[in-house]
Motif scaffolding. Structure first.
Motif, PDB file in Angstrom:
ATOM      1  N   LYS A  20       0.816  -1.201   0.000  1.00 48.33           N
ATOM      2  CA  LYS A  20       0.000   0.000   0.000  1.00 48.33           C
ATOM      3  C   LYS A  20       0.857   1.261   0.000  1.00 48.33           C
ATOM      4  N   ASP A  21       1.931   1.234   0.813  1.00 51.89           N
ATOM      5  CA  ASP A  21       2.747   2.443   0.924  1.00 51.89           C
ATOM      6  C   ASP A  21       3.746   2.596  -0.219  1.00 51.89           C
ATOM      7  N   GLY A  22       3.733   1.652  -1.166  1.00 48.03           N
ATOM      8  CA  GLY A  22       4.574   1.804  -2.351  1.00 48.03           C
ATOM      9  C   GLY A  22       6.049   1.521  -2.126  1.00 48.03           C
ATOM     10  N   ARG A  23       6.440   1.016  -0.931  1.00 50.93           N
ATOM     11  CA  ARG A  23       7.864   0.724  -0.697  1.00 50.93           C
ATOM     12  C   ARG A  23       8.134  -0.741  -0.968  1.00 50.93           C
ATOM     13  N   SER A  24       9.289  -1.010  -1.552  1.00 53.80           N
ATOM     14  CA  SER A  24       9.655  -2.417  -1.746  1.00 53.80           C
ATOM     15  C   SER A  24      10.223  -2.991  -0.449  1.00 53.80           C
ATOM     16  N   MET A  25      10.806  -2.114   0.379  1.00 49.82           N
ATOM     17  CA  MET A  25      11.372  -2.596   1.646  1.00 49.82           C
ATOM     18  C   MET A  25      10.397  -2.272   2.767  1.00 49.82           C
ATOM     19  N   GLN A  26       9.918  -3.307   3.474  1.00 48.92           N
ATOM     20  CA  GLN A  26       8.929  -3.122   4.531  1.00 48.92           C
ATOM     21  C   GLN A  26       9.594  -3.183   5.905  1.00 48.92           C
ATOM     22  N   ARG A  27       9.029  -2.424   6.843  1.00 50.09           N
ATOM     23  CA  ARG A  27       9.535  -2.485   8.221  1.00 50.09           C
ATOM     24  C   ARG A  27       9.091  -3.803   8.840  1.00 50.09           C
ATOM     25  N   PRO A  28       9.904  -4.373   9.739  1.00 52.96           N
ATOM     26  CA  PRO A  28       9.459  -5.619  10.383  1.00 52.96           C
ATOM     27  C   PRO A  28       8.250  -5.368  11.283  1.00 52.96           C
ATOM     28  N   VAL A  29       7.468  -6.395  11.476  1.00 50.48           N
ATOM     29  CA  VAL A  29       6.291  -6.314  12.346  1.00 50.48           C
ATOM     30  C   VAL A  29       6.752  -5.998  13.759  1.00 50.48           C
ATOM     31  N   ASP A  30       6.002  -5.197  14.465  1.00 49.05           N
ATOM     32  CA  ASP A  30       6.373  -4.848  15.840  1.00 49.05           C
ATOM     33  C   ASP A  30       6.564  -6.107  16.672  1.00 49.05           C
ATOM     34  N   GLY A  31       7.599  -6.119  17.466  1.00 54.34           N
ATOM     35  CA  GLY A  31       7.844  -7.265  18.312  1.00 54.34           C
ATOM     36  C   GLY A  31       8.671  -8.351  17.651  1.00 54.34           C
ATOM     37  N   THR A  32       9.129  -8.140  16.432  1.00 54.04           N
ATOM     38  CA  THR A  32       9.961  -9.136  15.751  1.00 54.04           C
ATOM     39  C   THR A  32      11.305  -9.246  16.459  1.00 54.04           C
ATOM     40  N   VAL A  33      11.764 -10.458  16.638  1.00 57.66           N
ATOM     41  CA  VAL A  33      13.087 -10.659  17.252  1.00 57.66           C
ATOM     42  C   VAL A  33      14.004 -11.282  16.210  1.00 57.66           C
ATOM     43  N   ALA A  34      15.166 -10.672  16.031  1.00 62.62           N
ATOM     44  CA  ALA A  34      16.097 -11.208  15.042  1.00 62.62           C
ATOM     45  C   ALA A  34      16.702 -12.493  15.554  1.00 62.62           C
ATOM     46  N   ARG A  35      17.089 -13.369  14.631  1.00 63.40           N
ATOM     47  CA  ARG A  35      17.690 -14.631  15.022  1.00 63.40           C
ATOM     48  C   ARG A  35      18.982 -14.401  15.783  1.00 63.40           C
TER      49      ARG A  35
END
Lengths: 386, 395
Positions: free
Chosen positions: B258-273
């Motif tokens: 919707k926002d036209g960006r190819s790069m999306q922010r991670p969902v809130d609360g995402t924990v990186a490996r």
């Protein structure tokens, strides 16, 4: 051809003997009061006289090597200066006996791995062999160059010039090797943990500047007092002044090259040498050297009109000789003392070295022709115009 | 084609029609000695608007012509000085203000590193100034050719003979007198040089309309050609197999979201490996000391902790935690780790300082992983124990 062959005035030779005598007394007194300081001062004197001697020989050889004609009227001045080389055989003796006071590498602390690794080069026997090699090489070439040149005065044999050209071809590489060796052995090994691969070139640049300055000074003095052929003109002195100016820039270039690499890399084992020259008052000597040896002479000698103004050129040549003395002082003395010292002991250098040069020069000049009258290139050299 | 070029060359070399306005009187000489003599005589006779033309530099000419010291030296000195100043200003602005970059721990602007550039610019600017000065002042640029060109005189003086030309602009110029004077000093083939017809009205060809149009055309062609060659031609792919793919590239627009960006922010609360978030930032000590050390106190963790401690902590805290910094006062020394306060801290407290920093100590959460930080805590405990050993510790 109108050549002047009058003896150098007694005043000059008396001055020479007086300076040498007083200088010698100071040196002996200095050795007796403080042996180590005496040894370092004497090394300073010895390196200065080496500069002048081998510089004179190098300029003589250079003239043959490149086939220069304009410098022929001055060649004898260079040859007479090279007359110091035989004296080096005697002058080096006190240094051999005070080596223990000079060189740290003769008695390294146990466990000093760097000096242990340098032992194959820095040891007493090999050192003496190298010292002997250098002086012998210089002496042999000095002997043949001047013998052929002197013989030519009477025989006018052009073949002798050709022989000297061949000699100079052999001498050129030997000169650079021996001179680099002498610089490394006598001065760089004072701080045996440190090394710089450009050190020999640095000493060479200073040597040539100093010798050219002395040749310029003596030639102008001879010209003013009517010893040189009247056809030696401002064009000749302009060329001497240009060479002096050019080699002074060369000196600065080499000095800066050495400095900037050490400064940029900033490795403690390399910077230690400059740090020693940047603390406890040595920084003023270092900065003084920069301005006294390069910046001020560069600006003064830059215009053409100065290089044909013989009075200014004479003053500047004395200036450059003093600058070379300061240069050697800056190279040698920081090892002796952590802050600059200058007392009556150091005056020995300022009196003895010029005195000895005057004595050698007047003795030679009174025995031989001041102009190489038999040289086939002399006529072209006198006719030289810009 | 070749014939045409040769013909063109011949046409260009042909001398155009000459007017009746006198430019100079020129004479030829056969040897360098003669020309030196002639130059000296000419200057002795009081002419000062004259010049000597030789096929190679003749030594002693300056003195014979009684030339004054040229201004080239002063000109070059000023230009060189400009070069030095430019270099200092350029390096000073770039590395001192505009783009500060730490290189080898040196000051942003420093003289030793600038000296090579000062040297180069001195040479460059004085060289350029001298060339342009020569074109403008000595060659008098708008005038594109000297009337002496294409004369017999010039043909000889550029190959085998030497010549003097006394110009009409000289105060005591008189055609007949000059002719007889030159003949008197031994000149041969004396000729009177007239201005070419096209030169008599001093046209300044740089303002010629055709010339300006040509310049503009050259500029356009060069610009388009360069753009085409560098911007387009070299970017043509010979094969584009697999070069263009139907995938989302970073920094591109997307039609999917919707926002036209190819790069999306991670969902809130995402924990990186491999990354355990630390939730106690800014919490009081009473809370963080409840954190328990998940890394067991064993030889492996102590060895690991020692390595990490020596790498990251020891420059300031010292190898044994005594606060003996190795930074020579460049950064304030920290207090010792053997104080009663630190010894009585809980593991979580030490861990908290490493993670969040304290006073001038910054956070090390980015440099040192979570497990390694706990391992360092273990190692600090070892150091503290070693420093405050009890009799009962003796075997």
């Amino acid at each position: 051809m109108d050549t002047v062959n009058k003896p150098i005035s007694d005043k000059v030779s008396k001055l020479g003997y007086a300076l040498t005598g007083i200088g010698l007394l100071i040196i002996v007194a200095s050795f007796l009061t403080n042996k180590q300081r005496g040894a370092f001062d004497y090394l300073w004197i010895y390196m200065f006289l080496t500069s002048v001697g081998i510089g004179g020989l190098a300029l003589t050889a250079l003239e043959y090597l490149v086939g220069a004609t304009w410098s022929v009227p001055f060649r004898r001045v260079c040859e007479f200066l090279a007359g110091i080389i035989p004296l080096l055989i005697i002058l080096v003796v006190p240094l051999i006996f005070t080596m223990g006071d000079l060189f740290h590498w003769l008695h390294p602390e146990p466990g000093d791995e760097i000096l242990a690794a340098k032992k194959p080069y820095l040891n007493m026997n090999f050192f003496l062999i190298r010292v002997a090699f250098c002086i012998v090489v210089w002496f042999i070439f000095y002997f043949f160059f001047t013998r052929n040149s002197k013989k030519q005065d009477t025989t006018k044999e052009p073949g002798l010039t050709r022989t000297n050209i061949k000699l100079s071809v052999v001498f050129a590489p030997l000169f650079f090797i021996s001179m680099t060796m002498a610089a490394i052995d006598w001065m760089m090994s004072l701080e045996p943990h440190w090394y710089s691969t450009i050190y020999g070139v640095y000493y060479f640049a200073g040597t040539i500047v100093c010798t050219l300055a002395i040749v310029t000074f003596i030639s102008i003095h001879l010209k003013e007092n009517g010893y040189l052929n009247p056809r030696v003109s401002n064009d000749h002195f302009y060329s001497l002044g240009t060479l002096l100016f050019g080699f002074n820039i060369f000196w600065a270039y080499i000095a800066f090259s050495q400095f900037v690499l050490v400064w940029y890399a900033d490795i403690p084992e390399e910077t230690v040498w400059y740090m020693q020259r940047w603390h406890h008052g040595w920084q003023y000597v270092s900065l003084g050297l920069l301005f006294f040896h390069f910046v001020i002479p560069f600006l003064i000698l830059l215009p053409r009109s100065i290089k044909v103004n013989l009075k200014v050129l004479k003053v500047m040549s004395v200036w450059m000789v003093l600058a070379h003395m300061l240069d050697l002082y800056w190279l040698i003395m920081p090892t002796y003392s952590s802050s600059p010292v200058f007392g009556w002991q150091e005056l020995g250098m300022l009196l003895f070295a010029p005195g000895l040069i005057i004595v050698v020069f007047t003795m030679k000049a009174n025995k031989e022709n001041i102009t190489p009258v038999g040289d086939p290139k002399l006529e072209a050299g006198l006719n030289f115009t810009l | 084609m070749l014939k045409k070029i040769l013909k063109l060359d011949e046409d260009l070399a042909k001398d155009g029609p000459r007017s009746s306005k006198v430019h100079s009187v020129a004479a030829l000489f056969d040897t360098p000695d003669e020309i030196i003599h002639a130059a000296a005589e000419t200057s002795n006779a009081g002419y000062d608007k004259y010049d000597v033309y030789t096929p190679y530099p003749v030594h002693g000419m300056d003195a014979a012509m009684r030339m004054k010291e040229t201004v080239i030296g002063k000109f070059a000195f000023l230009a060189g000085f400009t070069g030095v100043s430019l270099a200092v200003a350029m390096i000073g602005y770039m590395s001192g203000f505009d783009y500060k970059n730490i290189i080898g721990g040196k000051p942003f602007f420093n003289l030793p590193a600038s000296i090579p550039i000062m040297f180069e610019l001195t040479v460059l600017i004085s060289g350029l100034f001298c060339v342009f000065g020569m074109l403008l002042l000595w060659n008098k640029l708008p005038q594109i050719s000297n009337p002496l060109h294409d004369t017999n005189f010039m043909k000889y003086t550029s190959s085998t003979r030497f010549g003097v030309a006394i110009e009409a602009s000289d105060a005591q110029f008189d055609v007949d007198k000059v002719k007889s004077f030159l003949a008197g000093v031994g000149g041969k083939d004396i000729e009177v040089v007239y201005y070419p017809e096209e030169n008599i009205v001093p046209q300044t060809p740089i303002f010629n309309r055709q010339f300006i149009y040509t310049l503009i055309l050259v500029a356009i062609v060069t610009a388009l050609g360069t753009y085409g060659a560098i911007g387009k031609l070299v970017n043509i792919l010979p094969f584009d197999w697999m070069h263009n793919q139907f995938k989302v590239n970073p920094q591109n627009t997307s039609t999917l979201f919707k926002d036209g960006r190819s790069m999306q922010r991670p969902v809130d609360g995402t924990v990186a490996r491999g990354y355990m978030p630390y939730e106690y930032t800014g919490m009081p000590d009473s809370l963080v000391k409840l954190l328990s050390n998940p890394v067991p106190m064993d030889e492996k963790s102590i060895t690991r902790g020692k390595k990490q401690y020596n790498t990251y902590c020891s420059p300031c805290h010292g190898y044994f935690g005594a606060g003996d910094s190795r930074l020579n006062g460049q950064f304030p020394n920290p207090p010792t780790l053997h104080s009663k306060k630190v010894r009585e801290w809980a593991d979580g407290n030490i861990y908290n300082v490493m993670t969040n920093g304290q006073n001038t100590m910054p956070s090390y959460a980015k440099q040192i992983s979570r497990d390694d930080r706990w391992a360092i805590v273990n190692y600090i405990r070892v150091l503290q124990r070693a420093e405050n050993a009890k009799d009962t510790d003796l075997p």
